[in-house]
Motif scaffolding. Structure first.
Motif, PDB file in Angstrom:
ATOM      1  N   HIS A 174      48.098  12.397  54.166  1.00 48.70           N
ATOM      2  CA  HIS A 174      47.398  11.877  55.346  1.00 48.70           C
ATOM      3  C   HIS A 174      47.215  13.019  56.339  1.00 48.70           C
ATOM      4  CE1 HIS A 174      47.818   7.596  54.180  1.00 48.70           C
ATOM      5  NE2 HIS A 174      48.959   8.012  53.618  1.00 48.70           N
ATOM      6  N   LEU A 175      46.010  13.477  56.468  1.00 58.00           N
ATOM      7  CA  LEU A 175      45.710  14.541  57.417  1.00 58.00           C
ATOM      8  C   LEU A 175      45.280  13.939  58.745  1.00 58.00           C
ATOM      9  CD1 LEU A 175      43.725  17.008  55.130  1.00 58.00           C
ATOM     10  CD2 LEU A 175      46.140  17.067  55.744  1.00 58.00           C
ATOM     11  N   PRO A 176      45.664  14.578  59.854  1.00 56.51           N
ATOM     12  CA  PRO A 176      45.260  14.042  61.157  1.00 56.51           C
ATOM     13  C   PRO A 176      43.746  14.004  61.330  1.00 56.51           C
ATOM     14  CG  PRO A 176      47.042  15.638  61.387  1.00 56.51           C
ATOM     15  CD  PRO A 176      46.566  15.726  59.979  1.00 56.51           C
ATOM     16  N   ALA A 177      43.031  14.890  60.636  1.00 58.46           N
ATOM     17  CA  ALA A 177      41.592  14.960  60.828  1.00 58.46           C
ATOM     18  C   ALA A 177      40.834  13.950  59.983  1.00 58.46           C
ATOM     19  CB  ALA A 177      41.095  16.373  60.493  1.00 58.46           C
ATOM     20  N   ARG A 178      41.510  13.191  59.140  1.00 61.97           N
ATOM     21  CA  ARG A 178      40.839  12.242  58.249  1.00 61.97           C
ATOM     22  C   ARG A 178      41.497  10.875  58.352  1.00 61.97           C
ATOM     23  NH1 ARG A 178      37.636  13.917  54.048  1.00 61.97           N
ATOM     24  NH2 ARG A 178      38.267  12.006  52.985  1.00 61.97           N
ATOM     25  N   GLY A 179      40.679   9.871  58.189  1.00 66.61           N
ATOM     26  CA  GLY A 179      41.215   8.516  58.196  1.00 66.61           C
ATOM     27  C   GLY A 179      41.780   8.119  56.848  1.00 66.61           C
ATOM     28  N   GLN A 180      41.132   8.576  55.764  1.00 68.86           N
ATOM     29  CA  GLN A 180      41.574   8.243  54.428  1.00 68.86           C
ATOM     30  C   GLN A 180      42.477   9.353  53.882  1.00 68.86           C
ATOM     31  OE1 GLN A 180      40.990   5.346  52.940  1.00 68.86           O
ATOM     32  NE2 GLN A 180      39.790   4.644  54.719  1.00 68.86           N
ATOM     33  N   PRO A 181      43.518   8.967  53.175  1.00 66.55           N
ATOM     34  CA  PRO A 181      44.383  10.008  52.604  1.00 66.55           C
ATOM     35  C   PRO A 181      43.700  10.723  51.441  1.00 66.55           C
ATOM     36  CG  PRO A 181      45.087   7.847  51.870  1.00 66.55           C
ATOM     37  CD  PRO A 181      43.991   7.608  52.871  1.00 66.55           C
ATOM     38  N   LEU A 182      44.134  11.931  51.180  1.00 65.36           N
ATOM     39  CA  LEU A 182      43.653  12.726  50.056  1.00 65.36           C
ATOM     40  C   LEU A 182      44.737  12.767  48.987  1.00 65.36           C
ATOM     41  CD1 LEU A 182      42.038  15.708  52.005  1.00 65.36           C
ATOM     42  CD2 LEU A 182      40.884  13.721  51.019  1.00 65.36           C
ATOM     43  N   SER A 183      44.291  12.782  47.736  1.00 63.38           N
ATOM     44  CA  SER A 183      45.230  12.751  46.610  1.00 63.38           C
ATOM     45  C   SER A 183      45.584  14.168  46.195  1.00 63.38           C
ATOM     46  CB  SER A 183      44.620  11.991  45.427  1.00 63.38           C
ATOM     47  OG  SER A 183      44.353  10.647  45.795  1.00 63.38           O
TER      48      SER A 183
END
Length: 409
Positions: A174-183
């Motif tokens: 979970h990056l602060p700059a994105r709403g959706q998590p990255l795998s």
């Protein structure tokens, strides 16, 4: 005629339309992925795909292969520092890197394996999480050491043609700059392990469990630091899997949108002298000083000429006493030698004063010297001729007569 041609063209167009309709109804365009053998450049550079990706996104990668270049990083920019760097990044260089981060740099670093001392992790208070030992039997415990695999299964997956799914562990980031998590797919060898932050606490982290993270992020001064447990997700094959490419690009674009992107993955091994001058300069200086002191102690030094002490001068009485002891020590031969010396000295003295007596016979010379000195002729003759029976008394009389002759002539 014209009507026949028109109907023929119409028939051809209708037939072509029917064939096209049949083709598009029975065939479709589908993408197909095929695995090709990596080229020579990809074999030499495991991060070639990552470098090409950033180049197309407008942030070309600058490779850093010389460890001293880490001491002279320009302010700002991004530095990706891979593991296997222990011989290059010592405590002093680690302090320089953190100073660079504090002035606005962005450091993305891969942790060293848990048995290798890592000054970067130590500076951030990061330890390796050790999973509890699984009680599966004595035989299983004997074959493993603390549950850590003996080989890297990721490497085994690299050699297979299709993507290997054995032992994968996909985690959300979970990056602060994105709403959706990255795998993010973790390297299989770290599935049971992870990074355990102590103090300071990271700004955000990602991992399978709360106590064992795969990614830790810190704000440090004016810059930022992101720690991964491994850079395997940046490899030529893994960069296209899951959200790996978007993850690294989002991190770079969010935390350092400007400046160079430097990649330090294969630092050159320093020579022995370079390593000694960088890591053991205090020991070198101490050894050189000890060697100089030892040489100063053992090597003969040339200075001014030392004044030799004057030899002890003996008196005339001591010389005469020494001559007397030598004469008496040699016995008859000694007395005969010194009588001959006195005889020759007397003759030289007489000829210096009376040269006309050089050709005179000994008896005539005795008579002339006796008349000139007043000494009886027999005593003068005894001095001029060698005695038939030498004795101490004769030696003393000769010495006395010779002394009187030298005084009276």
């Amino acid at each position: 005629m014209k009507r026949t041609v028109l109907w023929s063209l119409t028939g051809i167009l209708v037939l072509a339309g029917l064939v096209a309709a049949w083709f598009f109804s029975n065939f479709d365009y589908l993408p197909e992925t095929t695995w090709e053998k990596p080229g020579k450049e990809a074999l030499r550079n495991p991060y070639l795909a990552f470098e090409r990706l950033l180049e197309r996104l407008g942030r070309p990668v600058v490779r850093v292969s010389d460890a001293p270049a880490l001491d002279q990083l320009a302010p700002g920019g991004v530095l990706l520092l891979d593991n296997s760097r222990r011989i290059h990044v010592n405590a002093r260089r680690t302090e320089a890197l953190f100073d660079w981060v504090a002035r606005g740099g962005y450091l993305i670093v891969a942790a060293e394996p848990r048995r290798i001392d890592d000054p970067v992790l130590k500076h951030l208070g990061i330890e390796w999480y050790q999973p509890p030992k699984a009680v599966t039997g004595e035989n299983d415990d004997a074959g493993q050491d603390d549950g850590e695999p003996e080989h890297d299964e990721t490497d085994a997956c690299e050699s297979s043609n299709p993507p290997c799914e054995h032992g994968t562990d996909v985690i959300p980031v979970h990056l602060p700059a994105r709403g959706q998590p990255l795998s993010l797919r973790r390297s299989s060898r770290w599935n049971l392990w992870g990074l355990a932050p102590t103090s300071p606490a990271p700004v955000w982290k990602a991992g399978g469990v709360d106590s064992a993270s795969a990614v830790l992020h810190y704000d440090y001064g004016a810059g930022s630091i992101t720690v991964f447990d491994d850079f395997a997700f940046l490899g030529n094959r893994q960069i296209g899997e899951y959200d790996h490419a978007e993850l690294i690009w989002t991190l770079i674009r969010h935390y350092q949108p400007r400046g160079e992107v430097r990649l330090a993955t294969r630092l050159e091994v320093p020579t022995l002298w370079e390593w000694l001058a960088e890591s053991a300069w205090m020991a070198l200086i101490s050894g050189a000083l000890l060697l100089a002191a030892w040489l100063w102690n053992i090597v003969p030094r040339f200075g001014g000429t030392l004044v030799s002490p004057s030899p002890v001068r003996r008196s005339l009485v001591e010389h005469l006493a020494a001559v007397g002891r030598a004469v008496w020590h040699l016995g008859e031969n000694g007395r005969a030698h010194w009588e001959n010396v006195m005889r020759q000295e007397l003759r030289r003295h007489v000829l210096q004063r009376h040269p006309h007596l050089a050709d005179v016979s000994e008896p005539e010379l005795a008579r002339i010297l006796s008349a000139a000195s007043g000494i009886p002729e027999n005593r003068v003759a005894a001095v001029l001729a060698a005695p038939e029976n030498p004795s101490p008394r004769h030696f003393v009389d000769c010495a006395h007569t010779a002394q009187q002759l030298e005084q009276r002539l």
